[in-house]
Write a protein that holds these residues in place. Structure first.
Motif, mmCIF file in Angstrom:
data_model
loop_
_atom_site.group_PDB
_atom_site.id
_atom_site.type_symbol
_atom_site.label_atom_id
_atom_site.label_comp_id
_atom_site.label_asym_id
_atom_site.label_seq_id
_atom_site.Cartn_x
_atom_site.Cartn_y
_atom_site.Cartn_z
ATOM 1 N N LYS A 156 0.888 -1.116 -0.014
ATOM 2 C CA LYS A 156 0.010 0.106 0.145
ATOM 3 C C LYS A 156 1.058 1.205 -0.106
ATOM 4 O O LYS A 156 1.507 1.696 1.134
ATOM 5 C CB LYS A 156 -0.855 0.093 1.409
ATOM 6 N N PRO A 157 0.972 1.871 -1.155
ATOM 7 C CA PRO A 157 2.284 2.813 -1.384
ATOM 8 C C PRO A 157 2.033 4.141 -0.353
ATOM 9 O O PRO A 157 0.712 4.427 -0.135
ATOM 10 C CB PRO A 157 2.001 3.448 -2.849
ATOM 11 N N ILE A 158 3.164 4.553 0.380
ATOM 12 C CA ILE A 158 2.857 5.703 1.254
ATOM 13 C C ILE A 158 2.515 6.862 0.532
ATOM 14 O O ILE A 158 3.083 6.930 -0.706
ATOM 15 C CB ILE A 158 4.397 5.775 1.926
ATOM 16 N N MET A 159 1.743 7.655 1.005
ATOM 17 C CA MET A 159 1.197 8.794 0.279
ATOM 18 C C MET A 159 1.815 10.199 0.920
ATOM 19 O O MET A 159 2.154 10.234 2.126
ATOM 20 C CB MET A 159 -0.188 8.920 0.510
ATOM 21 N N ALA A 160 1.774 11.155 -0.073
ATOM 22 C CA ALA A 160 2.279 12.551 0.553
ATOM 23 C C ALA A 160 1.482 13.189 1.809
ATOM 24 O O ALA A 160 0.349 12.734 1.758
ATOM 25 C CB ALA A 160 2.019 13.759 -0.412
ATOM 26 N N GLY A 161 2.056 13.309 2.694
ATOM 27 C CA GLY A 161 1.311 13.786 3.971
ATOM 28 C C GLY A 161 1.297 12.938 4.807
ATOM 29 O O GLY A 161 0.880 13.262 6.148
ATOM 30 N N GLN A 162 1.614 11.542 4.688
ATOM 31 C CA GLN A 162 1.555 10.485 5.731
ATOM 32 C C GLN A 162 3.016 10.389 6.420
ATOM 33 O O GLN A 162 3.928 11.374 5.847
ATOM 34 C CB GLN A 162 1.501 9.108 5.003
ATOM 35 N N THR A 163 3.083 9.604 7.394
ATOM 36 C CA THR A 163 4.360 9.772 8.373
ATOM 37 C C THR A 163 4.958 8.491 8.294
ATOM 38 O O THR A 163 4.187 7.401 8.475
ATOM 39 C CB THR A 163 3.877 10.059 9.941
ATOM 40 N N VAL A 164 6.143 8.206 8.057
ATOM 41 C CA VAL A 164 7.028 7.133 8.175
ATOM 42 C C VAL A 164 8.189 7.277 9.258
ATOM 43 O O VAL A 164 8.656 8.555 9.528
ATOM 44 C CB VAL A 164 7.730 7.191 6.636
ATOM 45 N N LEU A 165 8.320 5.963 9.639
ATOM 46 C CA LEU A 165 9.305 6.010 10.944
ATOM 47 C C LEU A 165 10.547 5.208 10.424
ATOM 48 O O LEU A 165 10.050 3.738 9.881
ATOM 49 C CB LEU A 165 8.643 5.385 12.195
#
Length: 336
Positions: A156-165
């Protein structure tokens, strides 16, 4: 030609440089003069006998390398002499879902790798290297970069505005930071070194956490996200950090489990109650490599190379990786 052999379980001291005949390509094969190779934590596990694959008699180590095509076999259609290429981690995984048989085609583990002056490849086991990338840049990509790409965009591709650790500042984590930042995501990075965290911020990390001085870093991640948690964790620690990664993940978010650097029991209840997806992944396909490569060129992403070693000092490269002092990738130049 010269190549290295290592005995799985024999440690770094079993790394041995030998002379052998330069092979000639058969039908559909490509002979590559390797120009640069890079190391991954997996290579230490293989040396220590903690990774499946590799015979007792030894293997040619390392999965990641780039070079120039110097000869092609009959029927080869994809490449010509003089082309710049890099190997795919699992030689048979061209695209689609991974098959059990693909695991047996992993360079430097199940089959001989790339710590060699020359290597034969099936033409399907290579991708072209864009002119924008040096051989050293390209040599960092097959394992760490493709793994980070698969984690961020494979399910599920990460999207602009989401947060990744991201955890730590090794090869996978730094590529994940660069890719996520380029995609418009907010990145929270951890490390035990304030100096490395400063470098992570320079690469685009929005917030950083020193996990040595902030032991409960999952709670700090929650604080930084107003109690919500992150949309995705690029998890390289394994069971030893997995529990805290799950605790740092938002409801419905995912933990992309890549590495097994530490071991511990975990409580599965937070996965159930938090609706967290824990996804295990093994690097990525040639198709993923191609997509990632285009993104690197379009976004002008520069692989982070911590230190370069000569071919004759391969042992030094292993020892530097073992020290965990690196930030990004450790590269060995290969000169014929």
């Amino acid at each position: 030609m010269r190549r290295y052999m290592i005995t799985p379980g024999g440690g770094i001291d079993s790394l041995t440089l030998i002379d052998c005949p330069t092979p000639e390509p058969g039908p559909g094969q490509v002979l590559v003069a390797l120009k640069a190779v890079s190391l991954n934590y997996r290579d230490l596990l293989i040396a220590d006998g903690l990774y499946p694959g590799g015979g007792a008699s030894g293997i040619v180590p390392l999965s990641d390398g780039a070079g120039e095509v110097v000869a092609i076999g009959e029927g080869c259609r994809r490449f010509n002499v003089g082309d710049r290429v890099a190997g795919i981690f699992m030689q048979s995984w061209a695209g689609g879902e991974i098959a059990d048989a693909d695991l047996a085609s992993a360079l430097g583990g199940s089959i001989d790798g790339v710590l060699s002056e020359y290597r034969l490849f099936d033409e399907r086991g290579l991708v072209s290297v864009p002119d924008a990338l040096s051989f050293e840049d390209a040599a960092t990509l097959p394992c760490a970069a493709v793994t980070a790409w698969n984690a961020l965009f494979g399910m599920k591709p990460i999207m602009a505005g989401q947060t990744v650790l991201t955890l730590g500042t090794g090869g996978v984590s730094i590529f994940a930071l660069q890719f996520a930042h380029a995609a418009g995501a907010r990145v929270i990075a951890t490390s035990s070194s304030d100096e490395k965290l400063a470098r992570a911020r320079a690469l685009g990390a929005a917030e950083t956490i020193n996990y040595r001085t902030t032991e409960d870093w999952a709670s700090e991640v929650r604080r930084l996200t107003d109690g919500r948690g992150v949309d995705m964790v690029v998890e390289v620690g394994g069971p030893g950090t997995l529990g805290r990664s799950i605790a740092a993940t938002a409801r419905g978010g995912s933990v992309q489990m890549i590495g097994v650097l530490s071991f511990a029991q975990i409580d599965p209840l937070p996965i159930l109650t938090g609706g967290v997806v824990v996804r295990g992944l093994m690097v990525g396909s040639g198709e993923m490599f191609e997509g990632m490569k285009r993104a690197i060129v379009t976004n002008k992403i520069k692989p982070v190379i911590d230190r370069r070693f000569t071919f004759d000092d391969a042992v030094g490269a292993y020892e530097h990786l073992r020290s965990a002092a690196h930030f990004g990738k450790v590269v060995i130049g290969v000169a014929q």
